[in-house]
Design a protein around this motif. Sequence first.
Motif, PDB file in Angstrom:
ATOM      1  N   ALA A 173       0.835  -1.209   0.000  1.00  0.00           N
ATOM      2  CA  ALA A 173       0.000   0.000   0.000  1.00  0.00           C
ATOM      3  C   ALA A 173       0.864   1.251   0.000  1.00  0.00           C
ATOM      4  CB  ALA A 173      -0.925  -0.009   1.222  1.00  0.00           C
ATOM      5  N   ILE A 174       1.943   1.242   0.768  1.00  0.00           N
ATOM      6  CA  ILE A 174       2.871   2.374   0.796  1.00  0.00           C
ATOM      7  C   ILE A 174       3.469   2.595  -0.591  1.00  0.00           C
ATOM      8  CG2 ILE A 174       5.145   3.098   1.645  1.00  0.00           C
ATOM      9  CD1 ILE A 174       4.366   1.745   4.337  1.00  0.00           C
ATOM     10  N   GLY A 175       3.915   1.522  -1.227  1.00  0.00           N
ATOM     11  CA  GLY A 175       4.512   1.643  -2.552  1.00  0.00           C
ATOM     12  C   GLY A 175       3.541   2.142  -3.597  1.00  0.00           C
ATOM     13  N   THR A 176       2.302   1.686  -3.513  1.00  0.00           N
ATOM     14  CA  THR A 176       1.293   2.165  -4.459  1.00  0.00           C
ATOM     15  C   THR A 176       0.988   3.640  -4.221  1.00  0.00           C
ATOM     16  OG1 THR A 176       0.298  -0.034  -4.663  1.00  0.00           O
ATOM     17  CG2 THR A 176      -1.079   1.842  -5.254  1.00  0.00           C
ATOM     18  N   ALA A 177       0.867   4.032  -2.961  1.00  0.00           N
ATOM     19  CA  ALA A 177       0.574   5.431  -2.643  1.00  0.00           C
ATOM     20  C   ALA A 177       1.691   6.355  -3.118  1.00  0.00           C
ATOM     21  CB  ALA A 177       0.368   5.595  -1.138  1.00  0.00           C
ATOM     22  N   ALA A 178       2.932   5.848  -3.123  1.00  0.00           N
ATOM     23  CA  ALA A 178       4.047   6.668  -3.602  1.00  0.00           C
ATOM     24  C   ALA A 178       3.869   7.055  -5.062  1.00  0.00           C
ATOM     25  CB  ALA A 178       5.366   5.915  -3.413  1.00  0.00           C
ATOM     26  N   SER A 179       3.153   6.228  -5.829  1.00  0.00           N
ATOM     27  CA  SER A 179       2.883   6.547  -7.233  1.00  0.00           C
ATOM     28  C   SER A 179       1.647   7.413  -7.401  1.00  0.00           C
ATOM     29  CB  SER A 179       2.713   5.255  -8.043  1.00  0.00           C
ATOM     30  OG  SER A 179       3.963   4.664  -8.301  1.00  0.00           O
ATOM     31  N   LEU A 180       0.962   7.697  -6.304  1.00  0.00           N
ATOM     32  CA  LEU A 180      -0.245   8.525  -6.356  1.00  0.00           C
ATOM     33  C   LEU A 180       0.003   9.906  -5.747  1.00  0.00           C
ATOM     34  CD1 LEU A 180      -2.851   5.809  -5.274  1.00  0.00           C
ATOM     35  CD2 LEU A 180      -2.432   6.659  -7.587  1.00  0.00           C
ATOM     36  N   SER A 181       1.247  10.204  -5.412  1.00  0.00           N
ATOM     37  CA  SER A 181       1.584  11.482  -4.784  1.00  0.00           C
ATOM     38  C   SER A 181       1.778  12.572  -5.837  1.00  0.00           C
ATOM     39  CB  SER A 181       2.874  11.341  -3.969  1.00  0.00           C
ATOM     40  OG  SER A 181       2.677  10.479  -2.867  1.00  0.00           O
ATOM     41  N   GLY A 182       1.555  13.825  -5.434  1.00  0.00           N
ATOM     42  CA  GLY A 182       1.815  14.944  -6.327  1.00  0.00           C
ATOM     43  C   GLY A 182       0.805  16.054  -6.168  1.00  0.00           C
ATOM     44  N   GLY A 183       1.137  17.232  -6.651  1.00  0.00           N
ATOM     45  CA  GLY A 183       0.247  18.384  -6.581  1.00  0.00           C
ATOM     46  C   GLY A 183       1.047  19.664  -6.549  1.00  0.00           C
ATOM     47  N   ILE A 184       0.688  20.638  -7.364  1.00  0.00           N
ATOM     48  CA  ILE A 184       1.428  21.895  -7.453  1.00  0.00           C
ATOM     49  C   ILE A 184       0.744  22.999  -6.650  1.00  0.00           C
ATOM     50  CG2 ILE A 184       2.498  21.335  -9.665  1.00  0.00           C
ATOM     51  CD1 ILE A 184       0.384  23.162 -10.987  1.00  0.00           C
ATOM     52  N   LEU A 185       1.524  23.988  -6.230  1.00  0.00           N
ATOM     53  CA  LEU A 185       1.063  25.006  -5.300  1.00  0.00           C
ATOM     54  C   LEU A 185       0.648  26.322  -5.944  1.00  0.00           C
ATOM     55  CD1 LEU A 185       3.291  24.967  -2.087  1.00  0.00           C
ATOM     56  CD2 LEU A 185       0.815  24.819  -2.244  1.00  0.00           C
ATOM     57  N   GLU A 186       0.558  26.390  -7.241  1.00  0.00           N
ATOM     58  CA  GLU A 186       0.266  27.676  -7.883  1.00  0.00           C
ATOM     59  C   GLU A 186      -1.058  28.272  -7.412  1.00  0.00           C
ATOM     60  OE1 GLU A 186       1.254  30.956 -10.273  1.00  0.00           O
ATOM     61  OE2 GLU A 186       2.395  29.312  -9.394  1.00  0.00           O
ATOM     62  N   GLY A 187      -1.962  27.426  -6.950  1.00  0.00           N
ATOM     63  CA  GLY A 187      -3.228  27.936  -6.426  1.00  0.00           C
ATOM     64  C   GLY A 187      -3.051  28.874  -5.249  1.00  0.00           C
ATOM     65  N   ASN A 188      -1.980  28.704  -4.481  1.00  0.00           N
ATOM     66  CA  ASN A 188      -1.698  29.633  -3.381  1.00  0.00           C
ATOM     67  C   ASN A 188      -1.478  31.045  -3.896  1.00  0.00           C
ATOM     68  OD1 ASN A 188      -1.811  27.652  -1.474  1.00  0.00           O
ATOM     69  ND2 ASN A 188       0.274  27.906  -0.728  1.00  0.00           N
ATOM     70  N   ARG A 189      -0.951  31.161  -5.098  1.00  0.00           N
ATOM     71  CA  ARG A 189      -0.581  32.465  -5.638  1.00  0.00           C
ATOM     72  C   ARG A 189      -1.716  33.111  -6.414  1.00  0.00           C
ATOM     73  NH1 ARG A 189       2.845  32.902  -9.306  1.00  0.00           N
ATOM     74  NH2 ARG A 189       3.976  34.723  -8.555  1.00  0.00           N
ATOM     75  N   THR A 190      -2.405  32.334  -7.246  1.00  0.00           N
ATOM     76  CA  THR A 190      -3.351  32.952  -8.172  1.00  0.00           C
ATOM     77  C   THR A 190      -4.750  32.355  -8.122  1.00  0.00           C
ATOM     78  OG1 THR A 190      -2.504  31.513  -9.931  1.00  0.00           O
ATOM     79  CG2 THR A 190      -1.539  33.706  -9.755  1.00  0.00           C
ATOM     80  N   GLY A 191      -5.021  31.459  -7.162  1.00  0.00           N
ATOM     81  CA  GLY A 191      -6.390  31.016  -6.949  1.00  0.00           C
ATOM     82  C   GLY A 191      -6.790  29.753  -7.689  1.00  0.00           C
ATOM     83  N   GLY A 192      -8.099  29.612  -7.914  1.00  0.00           N
ATOM     84  CA  GLY A 192      -8.638  28.387  -8.480  1.00  0.00           C
ATOM     85  C   GLY A 192      -9.074  27.429  -7.380  1.00  0.00           C
ATOM     86  N   GLN A 193      -9.746  26.352  -7.773  1.00  0.00           N
ATOM     87  CA  GLN A 193     -10.298  25.410  -6.802  1.00  0.00           C
ATOM     88  C   GLN A 193      -9.412  24.199  -6.536  1.00  0.00           C
ATOM     89  OE1 GLN A 193     -14.303  24.191  -7.670  1.00  0.00           O
ATOM     90  NE2 GLN A 193     -15.041  26.275  -7.985  1.00  0.00           N
ATOM     91  N   THR A 194      -8.315  24.041  -7.260  1.00  0.00           N
ATOM     92  CA  THR A 194      -7.570  22.783  -7.212  1.00  0.00           C
ATOM     93  C   THR A 194      -6.869  22.534  -5.887  1.00  0.00           C
ATOM     94  OG1 THR A 194      -7.159  22.997  -9.579  1.00  0.00           O
ATOM     95  CG2 THR A 194      -5.827  21.405  -8.392  1.00  0.00           C
ATOM     96  N   LYS A 195      -6.262  23.557  -5.296  1.00  0.00           N
ATOM     97  CA  LYS A 195      -5.434  23.326  -4.121  1.00  0.00           C
ATOM     98  C   LYS A 195      -6.196  22.665  -2.971  1.00  0.00           C
ATOM     99  CE  LYS A 195      -2.824  24.896  -0.380  1.00  0.00           C
ATOM    100  NZ  LYS A 195      -3.213  25.307   0.983  1.00  0.00           N
TER     101      LYS A 195
END
Length: 458
Positions: A173-195
Amino acid sequence: MPNDLALRLADWAHSAYTHAEVPYSALAAAGLHLVDTIAVAIAGAGEPPVESMRRATRTHGGAGRLALVLGTAAHALDYDNAQTPSLVHPSCVIVPTAVAATAGRPDRGPGKLLHALAVGEEISLWLGETAVADGNSILFERGFHPTAVCTPIGAAVTAGLLRGLNPDELAHAIGTAASLSGGILEGNRTGGQTKPMHAGFASAAGIFAADLAAAGATAPPTSLEGRFGFLHAFLGVDPAAIQWPFDRAEGWRLESVVTKPYPTNGFIHSSIDAALLLREQGFRLEPGARLQIGVAEPVLRTIAFPEASKYAPSDAYAARFSGPVVVAIAMLGGSGLGVGLADFDGVNGPDETVLAAAQQVRFAADPHASAAFPKHVVSIAAGIDGDGNQYHARIGTGRGSPENPLSTRELFMKFEDCVAPRLGTSASTALWDNLQSGISGDGTTLATAIFTFTALFD
């Protein structure tokens, strides 16, 4: 001790959970995090990212969908807890994971919920701290959201423990979750619903990874330390150089998590504290007054730039990430504990009075604050009124931190601020009482409280 890092981690987590090796202080912190996260998720339930997530997943069901919605709600207002130096928000992911993994499943029950929460948060924070080098988070510096990268693995562990996975399955489960990680922070700067959705994605990823492992799916045994594994791909660190979660003398990391007193980006909190202190001294943002606040240089990218969106945020969510606007609210006399939910319109940006006051606030890099970052988010404020009188404030340890914790009364005030508008005062107080009783060991009242909470998201 096994050589593969995922299995080493799984063995440690499984032992801590099954043999009740989580110290009392860490369980107490997990209980605080459970109560606080339920409150902020209820407050965030009607926010646009949550409504979008609910509509997009309306044909789905089960624990995965519940995790998506609960996680998004818990992070929607940026009122959820966070930790430095990792810059990880652990509870907006791990609490929804635990709740979703146990909801409607009496065989799992609330008995060891806090143990699973504590272990999952600790692993998430350990990964986040492993990413800190040269005075900053490697993830944050690259534009990754540390929460989105680090918590899927912790969520997989929490879900796997509550599902009854053995150490081998937990490692997959840990190994599979490692392939599901990620996400960018641009929403902190300019908005949107993704963050805010990052928390939902991470929580659901943990559920999914645990379910896949239970179904027999395997992951690379070297998913963490391999040449193309998690530690190299995301953190760029040598596995041999990292400190393991169980090699720590200072206590568990989740005990260092900050409970937010204000529904804004955490980088602004010490500036709010400074503004409130200046206000106590008599300083006001009257005509001719000006206020400059020195912060760590990396913080400016989130709370002060780009200036066009920080001085005129388009909506309430963007306003929560505007240092000038939030400080102006505090200086004008905000709600709650100094700045509260009532200070942010759910649809529109700040009113003209706030925007005008924000123009009198300027942020700049301060070398002392930069040197303290990311372990401490320091603010150094200097105000000058229209008559030339000077005011000064320096905040090194913000409210809600372990060194300066919120009182029980303040925690209840925050809970009521979040929950009473949705449930009413009586029901809000009853939920608080059930949660307090539940985290003290009454499994029945905890189950009742969690059922009440999840029913709001059906």
